[in-house]
Design a protein around this motif. Sequence first.
Motif, PDB file in Angstrom:
ATOM      1  N   VAL A 140     -49.446  59.636  18.245  1.00  0.00           N
ATOM      2  CA  VAL A 140     -48.931  59.874  19.594  1.00  0.00           C
ATOM      3  C   VAL A 140     -49.778  59.232  20.691  1.00  0.00           C
ATOM      4  CG1 VAL A 140     -47.757  62.011  18.937  1.00  0.00           C
ATOM      5  CG2 VAL A 140     -50.091  62.101  19.790  1.00  0.00           C
ATOM      6  N   LEU A 141     -50.842  58.543  20.338  1.00  0.00           N
ATOM      7  CA  LEU A 141     -51.666  57.864  21.335  1.00  0.00           C
ATOM      8  C   LEU A 141     -50.791  56.871  22.091  1.00  0.00           C
ATOM      9  CD1 LEU A 141     -54.546  57.456  22.470  1.00  0.00           C
ATOM     10  CD2 LEU A 141     -54.826  55.670  20.744  1.00  0.00           C
ATOM     11  N   LYS A 142     -50.746  57.025  23.421  1.00  0.00           N
ATOM     12  CA  LYS A 142     -49.812  56.231  24.217  1.00  0.00           C
ATOM     13  C   LYS A 142     -50.147  54.739  24.274  1.00  0.00           C
ATOM     14  CE  LYS A 142     -48.257  60.041  26.901  1.00  0.00           C
ATOM     15  NZ  LYS A 142     -47.252  60.405  27.774  1.00  0.00           N
ATOM     16  N   ARG A 143     -51.383  54.416  24.538  1.00  0.00           N
ATOM     17  CA  ARG A 143     -51.753  53.006  24.671  1.00  0.00           C
ATOM     18  C   ARG A 143     -52.994  52.696  23.846  1.00  0.00           C
ATOM     19  NH1 ARG A 143     -50.585  51.744  31.000  1.00  0.00           N
ATOM     20  NH2 ARG A 143     -48.394  52.241  30.852  1.00  0.00           N
ATOM     21  N   PRO A 144     -52.805  52.460  22.556  1.00  0.00           N
ATOM     22  CA  PRO A 144     -53.982  52.155  21.736  1.00  0.00           C
ATOM     23  C   PRO A 144     -54.585  50.809  22.135  1.00  0.00           C
ATOM     24  CG  PRO A 144     -51.978  51.842  20.470  1.00  0.00           C
ATOM     25  CD  PRO A 144     -51.568  52.420  21.792  1.00  0.00           C
ATOM     26  N   THR A 145     -55.882  50.748  22.094  1.00  0.00           N
ATOM     27  CA  THR A 145     -56.605  49.505  22.344  1.00  0.00           C
ATOM     28  C   THR A 145     -57.461  49.233  21.104  1.00  0.00           C
ATOM     29  OG1 THR A 145     -58.423  50.697  23.396  1.00  0.00           O
ATOM     30  CG2 THR A 145     -56.670  49.884  24.844  1.00  0.00           C
ATOM     31  N   PRO A 146     -58.003  48.042  20.981  1.00  0.00           N
ATOM     32  CA  PRO A 146     -58.804  47.760  19.792  1.00  0.00           C
ATOM     33  C   PRO A 146     -59.972  48.741  19.596  1.00  0.00           C
ATOM     34  CG  PRO A 146     -58.263  45.725  20.902  1.00  0.00           C
ATOM     35  CD  PRO A 146     -57.816  46.839  21.801  1.00  0.00           C
ATOM     36  N   LEU A 147     -60.594  49.190  20.706  1.00  0.00           N
ATOM     37  CA  LEU A 147     -61.681  50.157  20.621  1.00  0.00           C
ATOM     38  C   LEU A 147     -61.684  50.999  21.885  1.00  0.00           C
ATOM     39  CD1 LEU A 147     -65.150  49.892  19.213  1.00  0.00           C
ATOM     40  CD2 LEU A 147     -64.992  50.578  21.587  1.00  0.00           C
ATOM     41  N   GLN A 148     -61.778  52.297  21.709  1.00  0.00           N
ATOM     42  CA  GLN A 148     -61.917  53.182  22.861  1.00  0.00           C
ATOM     43  C   GLN A 148     -62.610  54.461  22.420  1.00  0.00           C
ATOM     44  OE1 GLN A 148     -57.684  53.544  23.884  1.00  0.00           O
ATOM     45  NE2 GLN A 148     -57.888  55.751  23.731  1.00  0.00           N
ATOM     46  N   LEU A 149     -63.166  55.158  23.396  1.00  0.00           N
ATOM     47  CA  LEU A 149     -63.899  56.391  23.159  1.00  0.00           C
ATOM     48  C   LEU A 149     -63.354  57.444  24.115  1.00  0.00           C
ATOM     49  CD1 LEU A 149     -66.352  57.464  21.549  1.00  0.00           C
ATOM     50  CD2 LEU A 149     -67.787  56.656  23.388  1.00  0.00           C
ATOM     51  N   ASP A 150     -62.992  58.599  23.570  1.00  0.00           N
ATOM     52  CA  ASP A 150     -62.447  59.677  24.390  1.00  0.00           C
ATOM     53  C   ASP A 150     -63.174  60.984  24.086  1.00  0.00           C
ATOM     54  OD1 ASP A 150     -60.467  58.138  25.661  1.00  0.00           O
ATOM     55  OD2 ASP A 150     -59.030  58.497  24.048  1.00  0.00           O
ATOM     56  N   ALA A 151     -63.293  61.828  25.088  1.00  0.00           N
ATOM     57  CA  ALA A 151     -63.853  63.159  24.899  1.00  0.00           C
ATOM     58  C   ALA A 151     -62.766  64.075  24.361  1.00  0.00           C
ATOM     59  CB  ALA A 151     -64.397  63.704  26.213  1.00  0.00           C
ATOM     60  N   ASP A 152     -63.169  64.997  23.486  1.00  0.00           N
ATOM     61  CA  ASP A 152     -62.256  65.977  22.907  1.00  0.00           C
ATOM     62  C   ASP A 152     -63.010  67.297  22.828  1.00  0.00           C
ATOM     63  OD1 ASP A 152     -60.153  67.232  21.631  1.00  0.00           O
ATOM     64  OD2 ASP A 152     -60.606  66.380  19.668  1.00  0.00           O
ATOM     65  N   GLY A 153     -63.100  67.994  23.970  1.00  0.00           N
ATOM     66  CA  GLY A 153     -63.917  69.204  24.043  1.00  0.00           C
ATOM     67  C   GLY A 153     -65.387  68.825  23.936  1.00  0.00           C
ATOM     68  N   ASP A 154     -66.103  69.423  22.986  1.00  0.00           N
ATOM     69  CA  ASP A 154     -67.508  69.060  22.793  1.00  0.00           C
ATOM     70  C   ASP A 154     -67.670  67.978  21.731  1.00  0.00           C
ATOM     71  OD1 ASP A 154     -66.822  70.650  20.655  1.00  0.00           O
ATOM     72  OD2 ASP A 154     -68.697  71.784  20.634  1.00  0.00           O
ATOM     73  N   HIS A 155     -66.547  67.389  21.305  1.00  0.00           N
ATOM     74  CA  HIS A 155     -66.553  66.285  20.351  1.00  0.00           C
ATOM     75  C   HIS A 155     -66.060  65.015  21.057  1.00  0.00           C
ATOM     76  CE1 HIS A 155     -66.945  69.453  17.403  1.00  0.00           C
ATOM     77  NE2 HIS A 155     -67.192  68.533  16.491  1.00  0.00           N
ATOM     78  N   TYR A 156     -66.202  63.910  20.359  1.00  0.00           N
ATOM     79  CA  TYR A 156     -65.732  62.621  20.861  1.00  0.00           C
ATOM     80  C   TYR A 156     -64.908  61.958  19.777  1.00  0.00           C
ATOM     81  CZ  TYR A 156     -69.216  63.626  24.305  1.00  0.00           C
ATOM     82  OH  TYR A 156     -69.928  64.258  25.286  1.00  0.00           O
ATOM     83  N   ARG A 157     -63.966  61.146  20.209  1.00  0.00           N
ATOM     84  CA  ARG A 157     -63.138  60.373  19.286  1.00  0.00           C
ATOM     85  C   ARG A 157     -63.423  58.894  19.527  1.00  0.00           C
ATOM     86  NH1 ARG A 157     -57.071  63.026  19.427  1.00  0.00           N
ATOM     87  NH2 ARG A 157     -57.655  65.051  18.550  1.00  0.00           N
ATOM     88  N   LEU A 158     -63.855  58.222  18.482  1.00  0.00           N
ATOM     89  CA  LEU A 158     -64.041  56.774  18.531  1.00  0.00           C
ATOM     90  C   LEU A 158     -62.827  56.157  17.856  1.00  0.00           C
ATOM     91  CD1 LEU A 158     -65.610  54.184  19.090  1.00  0.00           C
ATOM     92  CD2 LEU A 158     -66.834  54.567  16.918  1.00  0.00           C
ATOM     93  N   TYR A 159     -61.990  55.500  18.666  1.00  0.00           N
ATOM     94  CA  TYR A 159     -60.743  54.916  18.193  1.00  0.00           C
ATOM     95  C   TYR A 159     -60.923  53.435  17.860  1.00  0.00           C
ATOM     96  CZ  TYR A 159     -57.740  58.787  19.803  1.00  0.00           C
ATOM     97  OH  TYR A 159     -57.118  59.990  19.979  1.00  0.00           O
ATOM     98  N   PHE A 160     -60.306  53.059  16.754  1.00  0.00           N
ATOM     99  CA  PHE A 160     -60.072  51.663  16.399  1.00  0.00           C
ATOM    100  C   PHE A 160     -58.555  51.567  16.311  1.00  0.00           C
ATOM    101  CE2 PHE A 160     -64.338  52.411  15.085  1.00  0.00           C
ATOM    102  CZ  PHE A 160     -64.991  51.193  15.077  1.00  0.00           C
ATOM    103  N   GLY A 161     -57.910  51.134  17.387  1.00  0.00           N
ATOM    104  CA  GLY A 161     -56.451  51.185  17.440  1.00  0.00           C
ATOM    105  C   GLY A 161     -56.006  52.635  17.501  1.00  0.00           C
ATOM    106  N   ARG A 162     -55.172  53.047  16.561  1.00  0.00           N
ATOM    107  CA  ARG A 162     -54.698  54.438  16.507  1.00  0.00           C
ATOM    108  C   ARG A 162     -55.540  55.322  15.576  1.00  0.00           C
ATOM    109  NH1 ARG A 162     -50.137  55.419  19.112  1.00  0.00           N
ATOM    110  NH2 ARG A 162     -48.755  53.701  19.598  1.00  0.00           N
ATOM    111  N   ASP A 163     -56.438  54.725  14.833  1.00  0.00           N
ATOM    112  CA  ASP A 163     -57.280  55.491  13.911  1.00  0.00           C
ATOM    113  C   ASP A 163     -58.577  55.865  14.615  1.00  0.00           C
ATOM    114  OD1 ASP A 163     -55.430  55.217  11.844  1.00  0.00           O
ATOM    115  OD2 ASP A 163     -56.284  53.300  11.228  1.00  0.00           O
ATOM    116  N   TYR A 164     -59.046  57.092  14.365  1.00  0.00           N
ATOM    117  CA  TYR A 164     -60.284  57.518  15.001  1.00  0.00           C
ATOM    118  C   TYR A 164     -61.145  58.367  14.076  1.00  0.00           C
ATOM    119  CZ  TYR A 164     -58.338  62.217  15.822  1.00  0.00           C
ATOM    120  OH  TYR A 164     -57.801  63.467  15.659  1.00  0.00           O
TER     121      TYR A 164
END
Length: 171
Positions: A140-164
């Motif tokens: 459901v990620l709206k705009r995947p990019t080759p690499l991005q980092l997002d906060a998820d509460g006290d965790h973080y998600r390191l995305y490679f496209g739609r996989d994190y």
Amino acid sequence: MKHSRRLSTLAILRATTLFALTPIFAQSAPTILHAAEAAKILPDAVFFRGQSATIQGRNSAGIHFANDMFVLTALVDNSGYSSGIQQKYQAYFITEVPLDFSGKTLKPGAYGVGIVKDHFIVMDIAAHDLFTAPVTHDAVLKRPTPLQLDADGDHYRLYFGRDYVSFAQAK
């Protein structure tokens, strides 16, 4: 007069103490660094497995923690590496704080990382595998990019496209 001097001295001591402790109380939450901010801090090229690889500043991200420590990552140009390393070495990952990846601790340092199939692979700078962590696909990620980092509460998600991969600062 002695009484007013004592009060003045006490006021100065209190103010000095509060001023010295202000950074402890004024620490804010960690801040996500997007590509433009992370690229300013990252070097243009990084060393990994006996070679220098240029980073892709437009595909970089980071976290600036309240204690002025950083986590930085960027995709790399891995074209000069063997196909076995190219498959796993997709990004350079630098951390100044210990991190927890699904119960596995990553100590401060510089690493090569990547996602292969359904696993996030962490390698030391000599390309030795240190550990793997599970990967999640985010359909459901709206705009995947080759690499991005997002906060998820006290965790973080390191995305490679739609996989994190999910991680947190180790305690």
